[in-house]
Design an enzyme around this catalytic site. Structure first.
Site, PDB file in Angstrom:
ATOM      1  N   GLY A  80       5.748  -0.348  -6.004  1.00  0.00           N
ATOM      2  CA  GLY A  80       6.325   0.001  -4.709  1.00  0.00           C
ATOM      3  C   GLY A  80       5.202   0.045  -3.709  1.00  0.00           C
ATOM      4  O   GLY A  80       4.395  -0.879  -3.658  1.00  0.00           O
ATOM      5  N   GLU A  81       5.118   1.095  -2.953  1.00  0.00           N
ATOM      6  CA  GLU A  81       4.043   1.243  -1.976  1.00  0.00           C
ATOM      7  C   GLU A  81       3.357   2.571  -2.256  1.00  0.00           C
ATOM      8  O   GLU A  81       3.947   3.635  -2.063  1.00  0.00           O
ATOM      9  CB  GLU A  81       4.655   1.191  -0.569  1.00  0.00           C
ATOM     10  CG  GLU A  81       3.672   0.826   0.505  1.00  0.00           C
ATOM     11  CD  GLU A  81       2.844  -0.422   0.191  1.00  0.00           C
ATOM     12  OE1 GLU A  81       3.419  -1.468  -0.152  1.00  0.00           O
ATOM     13  OE2 GLU A  81       1.606  -0.334   0.290  1.00  0.00           O
ATOM     14  N   SER A  82       2.110   2.496  -2.715  1.00  0.00           N
ATOM     15  CA  SER A  82       1.459   3.713  -3.193  1.00  0.00           C
ATOM     16  C   SER A  82       1.300   4.781  -2.103  1.00  0.00           C
ATOM     17  O   SER A  82       1.399   5.974  -2.389  1.00  0.00           O
ATOM     18  CB  SER A  82       0.110   3.378  -3.825  1.00  0.00           C
ATOM     19  OG  SER A  82      -0.682   2.642  -2.940  1.00  0.00           O
ATOM     20  N   CYS A 123       1.614  -1.603 -11.143  1.00  0.00           N
ATOM     21  CA  CYS A 123       1.267  -1.977  -9.768  1.00  0.00           C
ATOM     22  C   CYS A 123       0.978  -0.743  -8.912  1.00  0.00           C
ATOM     23  O   CYS A 123      -0.046  -0.103  -9.117  1.00  0.00           O
ATOM     24  CB  CYS A 123       2.351  -2.860  -9.180  1.00  0.00           C
ATOM     25  SG  CYS A 123       1.753  -3.878  -7.834  1.00  0.00           S
ATOM     26  N   ARG A 169      -6.768  -1.963  -3.985  1.00  0.00           N
ATOM     27  CA  ARG A 169      -5.428  -2.305  -3.491  1.00  0.00           C
ATOM     28  C   ARG A 169      -5.404  -3.674  -2.840  1.00  0.00           C
ATOM     29  O   ARG A 169      -6.398  -4.131  -2.290  1.00  0.00           O
ATOM     30  CB  ARG A 169      -4.961  -1.287  -2.460  1.00  0.00           C
ATOM     31  CG  ARG A 169      -4.688   0.082  -3.031  1.00  0.00           C
ATOM     32  CD  ARG A 169      -4.147   0.992  -1.948  1.00  0.00           C
ATOM     33  NE  ARG A 169      -2.862   0.532  -1.448  1.00  0.00           N
ATOM     34  CZ  ARG A 169      -2.359   0.870  -0.255  1.00  0.00           C
ATOM     35  NH1 ARG A 169      -3.036   1.626   0.542  1.00  0.00           N
ATOM     36  NH2 ARG A 169      -1.182   0.428   0.099  1.00  0.00           N
ATOM     37  N   ILE A 220       2.669  -8.854  -7.386  1.00  0.00           N
ATOM     38  CA  ILE A 220       3.199  -8.783  -6.016  1.00  0.00           C
ATOM     39  C   ILE A 220       2.299  -7.869  -5.189  1.00  0.00           C
ATOM     40  O   ILE A 220       2.241  -6.672  -5.425  1.00  0.00           O
ATOM     41  CB  ILE A 220       4.642  -8.232  -6.008  1.00  0.00           C
ATOM     42  CG1 ILE A 220       5.552  -9.106  -6.875  1.00  0.00           C
ATOM     43  CG2 ILE A 220       5.176  -8.150  -4.575  1.00  0.00           C
ATOM     44  CD1 ILE A 220       6.948  -8.543  -7.069  1.00  0.00           C
ATOM     45  N   ARG A 221       1.582  -8.449  -4.259  1.00  0.00           N
ATOM     46  CA  ARG A 221       0.588  -7.693  -3.463  1.00  0.00           C
ATOM     47  C   ARG A 221      -0.111  -6.686  -4.364  1.00  0.00           C
ATOM     48  O   ARG A 221      -0.181  -5.483  -4.089  1.00  0.00           O
ATOM     49  CB  ARG A 221       1.270  -6.997  -2.261  1.00  0.00           C
ATOM     50  CG  ARG A 221       1.780  -8.003  -1.224  1.00  0.00           C
ATOM     51  CD  ARG A 221       2.467  -7.331  -0.049  1.00  0.00           C
ATOM     52  NE  ARG A 221       3.622  -6.557  -0.461  1.00  0.00           N
ATOM     53  CZ  ARG A 221       3.676  -5.241  -0.515  1.00  0.00           C
ATOM     54  NH1 ARG A 221       2.623  -4.516  -0.174  1.00  0.00           N
ATOM     55  NH2 ARG A 221       4.770  -4.631  -0.896  1.00  0.00           N
ATOM     56  N   HIS A 274       3.936  -6.752 -12.919  1.00  0.00           N
ATOM     57  CA  HIS A 274       5.247  -6.105 -13.072  1.00  0.00           C
ATOM     58  C   HIS A 274       5.982  -6.611 -14.318  1.00  0.00           C
ATOM     59  O   HIS A 274       6.795  -7.530 -14.203  1.00  0.00           O
ATOM     60  CB  HIS A 274       6.136  -6.432 -11.862  1.00  0.00           C
ATOM     61  CG  HIS A 274       5.741  -5.759 -10.594  1.00  0.00           C
ATOM     62  ND1 HIS A 274       6.279  -4.563 -10.195  1.00  0.00           N
ATOM     63  CD2 HIS A 274       4.870  -6.118  -9.638  1.00  0.00           C
ATOM     64  CE1 HIS A 274       5.757  -4.213  -9.031  1.00  0.00           C
ATOM     65  NE2 HIS A 274       4.896  -5.139  -8.670  1.00  0.00           N
ATOM     66  N   GLU A 328       8.427  -5.393 -15.693  1.00  0.00           N
ATOM     67  CA  GLU A 328       9.870  -5.116 -15.556  1.00  0.00           C
ATOM     68  C   GLU A 328      10.591  -6.217 -14.792  1.00  0.00           C
ATOM     69  O   GLU A 328      11.813  -6.219 -14.702  1.00  0.00           O
ATOM     70  CB  GLU A 328      10.088  -3.749 -14.896  1.00  0.00           C
ATOM     71  CG  GLU A 328       9.881  -3.660 -13.386  1.00  0.00           C
ATOM     72  CD  GLU A 328       8.414  -3.633 -12.951  1.00  0.00           C
ATOM     73  OE1 GLU A 328       7.511  -3.837 -13.799  1.00  0.00           O
ATOM     74  OE2 GLU A 328       8.174  -3.419 -11.752  1.00  0.00           O
TER      75      GLU A 328
HETATM   76  N1  GLN Z   1       0.461  -3.197  -2.444  1.00  0.00           N
HETATM   77  C1  GLN Z   1       1.112  -2.054  -2.995  1.00  0.00           C
HETATM   78  C2  GLN Z   1       0.283  -0.775  -2.821  1.00  0.00           C
HETATM   79  O1  GLN Z   1      -0.814  -0.843  -2.386  1.00  0.00           O
HETATM   80  C3  GLN Z   1       1.437  -2.268  -4.462  1.00  0.00           C
HETATM   81  C4  GLN Z   1       2.377  -3.411  -4.607  1.00  0.00           C
HETATM   82  C5  GLN Z   1       3.389  -3.256  -5.706  1.00  0.00           C
HETATM   83  O2  GLN Z   1       3.558  -2.185  -6.308  1.00  0.00           O
HETATM   84  N2  GLN Z   1       4.119  -4.320  -5.927  1.00  0.00           N
HETATM   85  O3  GLN Z   1       0.758   0.278  -3.130  1.00  0.00           O
END
Ligand code: GLN
Length: 182
Positions: A47-49, A79, A99, A127-128, A163, A165
Site C-alpha cells: 500500500g502506501e507506507s 512491499c 523506498r 509495484i513502486r 507482491h 499475493e
Molecule cells: N511505494 C510504496 C511506499 O513507499 C510501496 C508500494 C507498494 O506497497 N506497492 O510505501
C-alpha cells in the site's frame, strides 16, 4: 490457525484470497478492537507506507503491533509492509528499506526469480517497490534481483519487496505457514 491481516489500507483483500486458497483462516485488523482477537500471525500488506504508518498511530495500534512482533508474533510484510518493519518505522527488523527504489521507469515490473527455501523460480510483481538497502544481525537474505535484496527473513519475520499475493503462485504464503509452524 488464524492469521490477522492489517487492513487499514492497501492490498489486504488479495492476501485473504491467497490464504483461502491454501485453506487458512484469516481476519482483518481495522482498529484496536480487532487487534484483541486471537491470532497466530500477522500480515502487513502493500500500500502506501506513509499512510499506513499514520493510521497505525492514529488508531493507537503502533505500540501493540510492535510489541507483539518483538514478543514473537510471526509477521509477513509485503512491499509497504516491508518498509513498515524496517528500522525507520516499526523497527522490528534489522533492515533498512529504500523506498521507491527503482526510479520512475522501473517502479513497476514483473520477473521470475529464485527464493531461498523454495526450489523453483517464483513470479514476482513489483509495484513502486522498495528494496532492502542494508541488513544487520540475524537477517537471512532470501532473494536478490539485479543485485538488490528483495526478500529476507529474521526469526519469524518475513518480508518481500514484491507482491506474492498478486500472482497465482501460493509458494511464498506456504513458506510463511511453514515458518509459523516451526
Ligand atoms: N511505494 C510504496 C511506499 O513507499 C510501496 C508500494 C507498494 O506497497 N506497492 O510505501
Amino acid at each position: 490457525m488464524k492469521i490477522a491481516i492489517l487492513a487499514l489500507q492497501g492490498a489486504f483483500e488479495e492476501h485473504r484470497q491467497m490464504l483461502l486458497r491454501i485453506g487458512v483462516e484469516s481476519f482483518f485488523i481495522r482498529n484496536a478492537n480487532d487487534w484483541q482477537q486471537h491470532k497466530d500471525a500477522l500480515i502487513i500488506p502493500g500500500g502506501e507506507s506513509t499512510t499506513m504508518l499514520k493510521l497505525l498511530r492514529d488508531l493507537s495500534l503502533f505500540d501493540s503491533v510492535r510489541d507483539a512482533i518483538l514478543s514473537g508474533l510471526p509477521v509477513f510484510g509485503t512491499c509497504a509492509g516491508l518498509i513498515m518493519l524496517d528500522s525507520n518505522h516499526l523497527g522490528t527488523m534489522n533492515i533498512d528499506a529504500k523506498r521507491n527504489a527503482y526510479g520512475r521507469q522501473l517502479g513497476s515490473f514483473f520477473t521470475e526469480g529464485d527464493f531461498k527455501g523454495i526450489d523453483r523460480k517464483i513470479p514476482m510483481t513489483f509495484i513502486r517497490a522498495p528494496y532492502i538497502a542494508s541488513t544487520g544481525e540475524g537477517v537471512d537474505v532470501l532473494s536478490i534481483i539485479d543485485g538488490n535484496i528483495v526478500a529476507a527473513r529474521q526469526g519469524k519475520q518475513l518480508v518481500t519487496a514484491f507482491h506474492p499475493e498478486l500472482n497465482d503462485d501460493t509458494a511464498v504464503h506456504e513458506y510463511f505457514l511453514k515458518m509459523i509452524n516451526e
